[in-house]
Scaffold this motif. Sequence first.
Motif, PDB file in Angstrom:
ATOM      1  N   PHE A  16      28.736  35.388  37.564  1.00  0.00           N
ATOM      2  CA  PHE A  16      29.680  34.684  38.429  1.00  0.00           C
ATOM      3  C   PHE A  16      28.900  33.779  39.385  1.00  0.00           C
ATOM      4  O   PHE A  16      27.838  34.158  39.873  1.00  0.00           O
ATOM      5  N   VAL A  18      29.459  31.380  42.901  1.00  0.00           N
ATOM      6  CA  VAL A  18      30.327  30.949  44.002  1.00  0.00           C
ATOM      7  C   VAL A  18      30.478  29.436  43.919  1.00  0.00           C
ATOM      8  O   VAL A  18      29.486  28.706  44.001  1.00  0.00           O
ATOM      9  N   HIS A  85      25.470  37.466  41.167  1.00  0.00           N
ATOM     10  CA  HIS A  85      26.907  37.743  41.239  1.00  0.00           C
ATOM     11  C   HIS A  85      27.470  38.028  39.847  1.00  0.00           C
ATOM     12  O   HIS A  85      27.095  37.388  38.858  1.00  0.00           O
ATOM     13  N   THR A  87      31.366  39.648  37.822  1.00  0.00           N
ATOM     14  CA  THR A  87      32.721  40.196  37.904  1.00  0.00           C
ATOM     15  C   THR A  87      32.928  41.141  36.725  1.00  0.00           C
ATOM     16  O   THR A  87      32.279  41.003  35.676  1.00  0.00           O
ATOM     17  N   LYS A  94      40.249  42.572  38.743  1.00  0.00           N
ATOM     18  CA  LYS A  94      38.968  41.876  38.665  1.00  0.00           C
ATOM     19  C   LYS A  94      38.187  42.193  39.934  1.00  0.00           C
ATOM     20  O   LYS A  94      38.672  41.993  41.048  1.00  0.00           O
ATOM     21  N   HIS A  96      34.590  41.648  42.003  1.00  0.00           N
ATOM     22  CA  HIS A  96      33.366  40.865  42.179  1.00  0.00           C
ATOM     23  C   HIS A  96      32.298  41.756  42.811  1.00  0.00           C
ATOM     24  O   HIS A  96      32.592  42.572  43.681  1.00  0.00           O
ATOM     25  N   SER A 150      32.784  43.177  46.515  1.00  0.00           N
ATOM     26  CA  SER A 150      33.844  42.732  47.411  1.00  0.00           C
ATOM     27  C   SER A 150      34.994  43.723  47.295  1.00  0.00           C
ATOM     28  O   SER A 150      35.420  44.043  46.173  1.00  0.00           O
ATOM     29  N   PHE A 156      36.372  37.379  46.263  1.00  0.00           N
ATOM     30  CA  PHE A 156      36.612  37.119  44.843  1.00  0.00           C
ATOM     31  C   PHE A 156      37.155  38.328  44.077  1.00  0.00           C
ATOM     32  O   PHE A 156      37.335  38.252  42.862  1.00  0.00           O
ATOM     33  N   SER A 157      37.400  39.433  44.768  1.00  0.00           N
ATOM     34  CA  SER A 157      38.007  40.591  44.106  1.00  0.00           C
ATOM     35  C   SER A 157      39.524  40.483  44.186  1.00  0.00           C
ATOM     36  O   SER A 157      40.085  40.159  45.235  1.00  0.00           O
ATOM     37  N   THR A 315      38.869  31.313  49.609  1.00  0.00           N
ATOM     38  CA  THR A 315      39.261  32.249  48.541  1.00  0.00           C
ATOM     39  C   THR A 315      40.719  32.682  48.663  1.00  0.00           C
ATOM     40  O   THR A 315      41.199  33.482  47.849  1.00  0.00           O
TER      41      THR A 315
END
Length: 403
Positions: A16, A18, A85, A87, A94, A96, A150, A156-157, A315
């Motif tokens: 992943f 950012v 990173h 996921t 999902k 992160h 997260s 991002f979760s 986000t």
Amino acid sequence: MNAENSKAKLGSVEPFTVDLSKNVPRMLDLVKNTKLPETSIYSGLGSSAGIDPNVLKQLQKQWITDFDWTSEEEQMNSPNGSYNHFTTNIEGLKIHFIHHRSETAGSIPLLLLHGWPGSFLEVLPLVKPLVEQAKTSNGTDVSFDIIVPSLPGFAFSQAPPPTWTIADTARIFHTLMTDILGYTTFAVNGTDWGSGIAYALYEQYPATIRAAHFSMIPFLPKLPDQLAADNITLTESEQFQAERFAKFAATGTGYFVTHALKPTTIGLALQDNPMGQLAWIAQQILDWSDPRAGTGPSVLTHREILRFTSLYFLTESFLSSIFIYSSNPNGFRPEYSKASTDAPLLYSNFKYNNTFFPPALVRKVGNLVYWKDHELGGHFPGVDNPPGLISDIRELGNHWRWS
């Protein structure tokens, strides 16, 4: 055993990056077009009525003129490989996470957990130092594999259902560590809501969680008169901290009540309002931190506050993040009880935290083997006193056993 030597049952783990830059121009337009009063009779009140309008103006100006999201994003993605990173999907969510392995064999797997209004950014200063081999206070070699997820609904979760509890998060993070990443045992660290998740892991998975480090525990702190009634004698520094908590309990919990009882109201009001989010988030960070924040070794400057807020806004996770309060009405327990585990518990006490737990209370909830007072730092030690927190976490090496 280390994950690299285990029979890891890997799920679908995807790299992943950012990448939120396309949303930044709109965010900055909203910031620029937010009109704050030129003069205000409410300036100069300090934090007694909330964030000072003059402080908010300073932050607004810095956001517009001296904040470069592109460079911040490059640092988060870390071209030197410190922040890897990923996921994955667990129970339909999902999730992160950052996963950075040490190059040293036998490194301790360590799950670092943030709270609100934090994010994975809150612990980034810890990652690179902790993966490198160092010495504990008694000369033991120690290094860590670092995992920073997260929380569900943060950054991002994916947002979980509104009834999702910290026990649910503990369960899926246990799955992340064991079934997805292949660790058979690991250590945990947490503060704020992260302490609740870390403690749920410590309490519910004694065979897997073999050590824990906290700078806050998920119990209701006691007021000075309650501590005295329990025959807990305080030092002069501890008396200061107990009084600081008493003031917080009397005047600083309005945000908590609002999040717990009316999350959609405040969440929707601020969801598409970057300056509103900044006022709400910055007030808590400034109030809960060491008044010397930003003075070395603290890295908790206004820039860091803008990073925290930008991540929430970009986000679109402000609303979903605050549901952790309403979903966990007993997330901070009124009754103290001891976890049924022999796993060592280590505690770092930062003087300017907004909560205070003397050693006598921490002993009530776990196998306390290490305690350290810090004159510098507050509620966000990962950015407010990184060297102090790093040093204390390394002490896990003195107590770690693989089984």
